[in-house]
Design an enzyme around this catalytic site. Sequence first.
Site, short mmCIF file in Angstrom:
data_model
loop_
_atom_site.label_atom_id
_atom_site.label_comp_id
_atom_site.label_asym_id
_atom_site.label_seq_id
_atom_site.Cartn_x
_atom_site.Cartn_y
_atom_site.Cartn_z
CB SER A 48 -0.96 -0.04 1.09
OG SER A 48 -2.33 0.72 1.05
CG ASP A 172 -4.60 -1.25 0.49
OD1 ASP A 172 -4.22 -2.00 1.53
OD2 ASP A 172 -4.07 -0.05 0.17
#
Length: 289
Positions: A48, A172
């Site tokens: 991320s 993500d």
Amino acid sequence: MAPLPDPAGGGGTAFVLGGGGVLGAAEVGMLQALLERGVRPDLVVGTSVGAINGAVVAADPTPGAVDRLRGVWEELASRRVLTGSVLARVGTLVRTRTHLHPREPLRELLEEHLPVRTFAGLRVPFQCVAASIERAAEHWFTDGDLVDAVLASCAVPGLLPAVEVGGEHYVDGGLVHSIPVGRAVALGADTVYVLHVGRIDRPLRPPARPWEVATVAFEIARRHRFAADLATLPPGVTVHVLPAGDPDPPGAANLRYRDFSGVSARIEQAHAAAAESLDRVAADRDGGG
């Protein structure tokens, strides 16, 4: 399953950069402390926001990367990558039905600040993780287009759209591997520096408000895998978890993902804390403590 590649050469130093949105500014301060002391990675893995920070340092594993990252974080705020008016966010949600923010501002920022476009152009081996929707599994990007890979790793569900790569859709990486120590070890690193956003500094407590339920549950999942990685380290592997330096670590229910007002302070706090920690480790190693 094919054997994993071994970019760390059967031993070496890995930087592991975890996810955590705007709180990831702390990782910039930690990188500054490491690079100032001549600690260079042989491998970088990120999740991320850690994929953004990690890609930059893998492209330039010198103190110059810190200056570049400071610029990235300044522009994350000034370009309003994840901001915009309520009407704009609602308009995006109504139009797409899946997310509040378009990905284009973040793509433009990455294209401007990443000095290379592919994994092959990086000076240090780098991998970042995303979650495959179709396979419900983690996917590690190791080659090809660097910007697409980082965007996939950063695609927070509900905030940014899923990223399609090779006919598969990714969101993500924090959903599957928020602090990927295990990946660095599997790839052969024997010294691992963990750069995180600060939440693991605070013990979890039962949720007290409705909006805390999901975030506490997610925090359990992310910490469980991190703790399991640390508990199953093979002999000869050393892990240094650098402190974020936050006197009041952010809780699991931190929802202010668009608030960049504390970025500079978080960078400086993490730099000071990580520098002190690294100096203490060095003194102990040299017999001074």
